[in-house]
Design a protein around this motif. Structure first.
Motif, PDB file in Angstrom:
ATOM      1  N   MET A 238       0.822  -1.137   0.000  1.00 25.89           N
ATOM      2  CA  MET A 238       0.000   0.000   0.000  1.00 25.89           C
ATOM      3  C   MET A 238       0.899   1.243   0.000  1.00 25.89           C
ATOM      4  O   MET A 238       1.819   1.331   0.781  1.00 25.89           O
ATOM      5  CB  MET A 238      -0.862  -0.034   1.253  1.00 25.89           C
ATOM      6  CG  MET A 238      -1.906   0.953   1.110  1.00 25.89           C
ATOM      7  SD  MET A 238      -3.208   1.065   2.169  1.00 25.89           S
ATOM      8  CE  MET A 238      -3.423   0.339   3.515  1.00 25.89           C
ATOM      9  N   THR A 239       0.610   2.169  -0.897  1.00 25.93           N
ATOM     10  CA  THR A 239       1.411   3.395  -0.954  1.00 25.93           C
ATOM     11  C   THR A 239       0.653   4.515  -0.254  1.00 25.93           C
ATOM     12  O   THR A 239      -0.555   4.663  -0.392  1.00 25.93           O
ATOM     13  CB  THR A 239       1.673   3.802  -2.416  1.00 25.93           C
ATOM     14  OG1 THR A 239       0.427   4.069  -3.032  1.00 25.93           O
ATOM     15  CG2 THR A 239       2.427   2.727  -3.145  1.00 25.93           C
ATOM     16  N   SER A 240       1.393   5.243   0.501  1.00 25.28           N
ATOM     17  CA  SER A 240       0.756   6.369   1.184  1.00 25.28           C
ATOM     18  C   SER A 240       1.126   7.650   0.447  1.00 25.28           C
ATOM     19  O   SER A 240       2.280   7.846   0.076  1.00 25.28           O
ATOM     20  CB  SER A 240       1.199   6.436   2.637  1.00 25.28           C
ATOM     21  OG  SER A 240       2.573   6.697   2.691  1.00 25.28           O
ATOM     22  N   LYS A 241       0.144   8.470   0.222  1.00 28.04           N
ATOM     23  CA  LYS A 241       0.458   9.720  -0.463  1.00 28.04           C
ATOM     24  C   LYS A 241       1.017  10.713   0.558  1.00 28.04           C
ATOM     25  O   LYS A 241       0.674  10.672   1.733  1.00 28.04           O
ATOM     26  CB  LYS A 241      -0.767  10.270  -1.177  1.00 28.04           C
ATOM     27  CG  LYS A 241      -1.885  10.733  -0.298  1.00 28.04           C
ATOM     28  CD  LYS A 241      -3.006  11.273  -1.168  1.00 28.04           C
ATOM     29  CE  LYS A 241      -4.020  11.970  -0.286  1.00 28.04           C
ATOM     30  NZ  LYS A 241      -5.072  12.546  -1.053  1.00 28.04           N
ATOM     31  N   PRO A 242       1.906  11.598   0.087  1.00 27.17           N
ATOM     32  CA  PRO A 242       2.504  12.557   1.027  1.00 27.17           C
ATOM     33  C   PRO A 242       1.436  13.469   1.619  1.00 27.17           C
ATOM     34  O   PRO A 242       0.504  13.874   0.938  1.00 27.17           O
ATOM     35  CB  PRO A 242       3.491  13.343   0.170  1.00 27.17           C
ATOM     36  CG  PRO A 242       3.148  13.044  -1.246  1.00 27.17           C
ATOM     37  CD  PRO A 242       2.359  11.774  -1.259  1.00 27.17           C
ATOM     38  N   GLU A 243       1.609  13.749   2.871  1.00 25.79           N
ATOM     39  CA  GLU A 243       0.634  14.585   3.553  1.00 25.79           C
ATOM     40  C   GLU A 243       0.766  16.033   3.100  1.00 25.79           C
ATOM     41  O   GLU A 243       1.863  16.561   2.974  1.00 25.79           O
ATOM     42  CB  GLU A 243       0.849  14.516   5.069  1.00 25.79           C
ATOM     43  CG  GLU A 243       0.473  13.192   5.664  1.00 25.79           C
ATOM     44  CD  GLU A 243       0.580  13.240   7.171  1.00 25.79           C
ATOM     45  OE1 GLU A 243       0.376  14.325   7.752  1.00 25.79           O
ATOM     46  OE2 GLU A 243       0.866  12.201   7.756  1.00 25.79           O
ATOM     47  N   GLU A 244      -0.375  16.645   2.845  1.00 29.09           N
ATOM     48  CA  GLU A 244      -0.380  18.056   2.504  1.00 29.09           C
ATOM     49  C   GLU A 244      -0.316  18.852   3.799  1.00 29.09           C
ATOM     50  O   GLU A 244      -0.921  18.481   4.800  1.00 29.09           O
ATOM     51  CB  GLU A 244      -1.651  18.411   1.743  1.00 29.09           C
ATOM     52  CG  GLU A 244      -1.765  17.742   0.394  1.00 29.09           C
ATOM     53  CD  GLU A 244      -3.046  18.140  -0.319  1.00 29.09           C
ATOM     54  OE1 GLU A 244      -3.615  19.208  -0.002  1.00 29.09           O
ATOM     55  OE2 GLU A 244      -3.473  17.374  -1.170  1.00 29.09           O
ATOM     56  N   PRO A 245       0.429  19.942   3.788  1.00 26.04           N
ATOM     57  CA  PRO A 245       0.477  20.742   5.016  1.00 26.04           C
ATOM     58  C   PRO A 245      -0.898  21.310   5.335  1.00 26.04           C
ATOM     59  O   PRO A 245      -1.653  21.687   4.456  1.00 26.04           O
ATOM     60  CB  PRO A 245       1.466  21.851   4.689  1.00 26.04           C
ATOM     61  CG  PRO A 245       1.623  21.847   3.221  1.00 26.04           C
ATOM     62  CD  PRO A 245       1.212  20.497   2.722  1.00 26.04           C
ATOM     63  N   ASP A 246      -1.204  21.313   6.588  1.00 22.13           N
ATOM     64  CA  ASP A 246      -2.497  21.814   7.043  1.00 22.13           C
ATOM     65  C   ASP A 246      -2.538  23.328   6.840  1.00 22.13           C
ATOM     66  O   ASP A 246      -1.652  24.052   7.287  1.00 22.13           O
ATOM     67  CB  ASP A 246      -2.685  21.460   8.519  1.00 22.13           C
ATOM     68  CG  ASP A 246      -4.078  21.786   9.010  1.00 22.13           C
ATOM     69  OD1 ASP A 246      -4.950  22.121   8.184  1.00 22.13           O
ATOM     70  OD2 ASP A 246      -4.283  21.679  10.236  1.00 22.13           O
ATOM     71  N   ARG A 247      -3.574  23.809   6.169  1.00 21.80           N
ATOM     72  CA  ARG A 247      -3.685  25.238   5.868  1.00 21.80           C
ATOM     73  C   ARG A 247      -3.792  26.081   7.135  1.00 21.80           C
ATOM     74  O   ARG A 247      -3.260  27.188   7.206  1.00 21.80           O
ATOM     75  CB  ARG A 247      -4.893  25.505   4.982  1.00 21.80           C
ATOM     76  CG  ARG A 247      -4.732  24.985   3.598  1.00 21.80           C
ATOM     77  CD  ARG A 247      -5.994  25.260   2.832  1.00 21.80           C
ATOM     78  NE  ARG A 247      -5.684  25.592   1.474  1.00 21.80           N
ATOM     79  CZ  ARG A 247      -6.585  25.868   0.566  1.00 21.80           C
ATOM     80  NH1 ARG A 247      -7.864  25.870   0.893  1.00 21.80           N
ATOM     81  NH2 ARG A 247      -6.239  26.147  -0.668  1.00 21.80           N
ATOM     82  N   LEU A 248      -4.491  25.594   8.119  1.00 26.02           N
ATOM     83  CA  LEU A 248      -4.647  26.331   9.360  1.00 26.02           C
ATOM     84  C   LEU A 248      -3.312  26.481  10.074  1.00 26.02           C
ATOM     85  O   LEU A 248      -2.958  27.560  10.547  1.00 26.02           O
ATOM     86  CB  LEU A 248      -5.671  25.632  10.265  1.00 26.02           C
ATOM     87  CG  LEU A 248      -5.965  26.314  11.592  1.00 26.02           C
ATOM     88  CD1 LEU A 248      -6.537  27.705  11.356  1.00 26.02           C
ATOM     89  CD2 LEU A 248      -6.915  25.474  12.416  1.00 26.02           C
ATOM     90  N   VAL A 249      -2.546  25.402  10.122  1.00 25.68           N
ATOM     91  CA  VAL A 249      -1.234  25.455  10.778  1.00 25.68           C
ATOM     92  C   VAL A 249      -0.308  26.404  10.016  1.00 25.68           C
ATOM     93  O   VAL A 249       0.399  27.210  10.615  1.00 25.68           O
ATOM     94  CB  VAL A 249      -0.618  24.037  10.862  1.00 25.68           C
ATOM     95  CG1 VAL A 249       0.811  24.098  11.357  1.00 25.68           C
ATOM     96  CG2 VAL A 249      -1.461  23.150  11.766  1.00 25.68           C
ATOM     97  N   GLU A 250      -0.330  26.319   8.701  1.00 19.20           N
ATOM     98  CA  GLU A 250       0.506  27.199   7.872  1.00 19.20           C
ATOM     99  C   GLU A 250       0.109  28.667   8.064  1.00 19.20           C
ATOM    100  O   GLU A 250       0.964  29.539   8.188  1.00 19.20           O
ATOM    101  CB  GLU A 250       0.376  26.804   6.399  1.00 19.20           C
ATOM    102  CG  GLU A 250       1.259  27.573   5.465  1.00 19.20           C
ATOM    103  CD  GLU A 250       2.730  27.302   5.677  1.00 19.20           C
ATOM    104  OE1 GLU A 250       3.543  28.177   5.290  1.00 19.20           O
ATOM    105  OE2 GLU A 250       3.087  26.245   6.224  1.00 19.20           O
ATOM    106  N   GLY A 251      -1.189  28.951   8.108  1.00 12.74           N
ATOM    107  CA  GLY A 251      -1.660  30.318   8.324  1.00 12.74           C
ATOM    108  C   GLY A 251      -1.255  30.851   9.681  1.00 12.74           C
ATOM    109  O   GLY A 251      -0.853  32.007   9.817  1.00 12.74           O
ATOM    110  N   ALA A 252      -1.348  30.007  10.713  1.00  3.03           N
ATOM    111  CA  ALA A 252      -0.952  30.419  12.060  1.00  3.03           C
ATOM    112  C   ALA A 252       0.551  30.691  12.123  1.00  3.03           C
ATOM    113  O   ALA A 252       0.991  31.644  12.773  1.00  3.03           O
ATOM    114  CB  ALA A 252      -1.341  29.353  13.075  1.00  3.03           C
TER     115      ALA A 252
END
Length: 95
Positions: free
Chosen positions: A1-15
């Motif tokens: 099973m391949t896991s796709k890379p996690e996208e950075p959380d927009r809320l965390v990036e905004g903070a």
């Protein structure tokens, strides 16, 4: 099973960005004092007034020299005001 890379959380990036901007604001001195604001207003006034007065003085000198009434004073006053307002606009937008 391949896991796709996690996208950075927009809320965390905004903070994070907000925190960086706040720290930079504090480092650069924060909000100017009342005296600083009054000084800025004073400078802005002189930026407009000095070219207008220069136009008046030059226009009056030319009118006295050539005996032309207010032929030179009025347009040079308008030119000085235009130059002063343009300079003030550029100064405000650069700050």
């Amino acid at each position: 099973m391949t896991s796709k890379p996690e996208e950075p959380d927009r809320l965390v990036e905004g903070a994070r960005k907000h925190g960086e901007r706040h720290r930079r604001w504090l480092r650069e001195g924060g909000e100017p004092s009342v005296a600083g604001r009054l000084a800025q207003i004073g400078v802005l006034g002189w930026i407009i007034v000095v070219p207008a007065l220069g136009g008046i003085f030059l226009g009056r000198w030319l009118d006295r020299t050539f005996d032309t009434g207010v032929f030179w004073t009025a347009p040079l006053l308008m030119l000085g005001l235009g130059l002063g307002c343009w300079s003030a606009w550029k100064w405000v937008n650069s700050a």
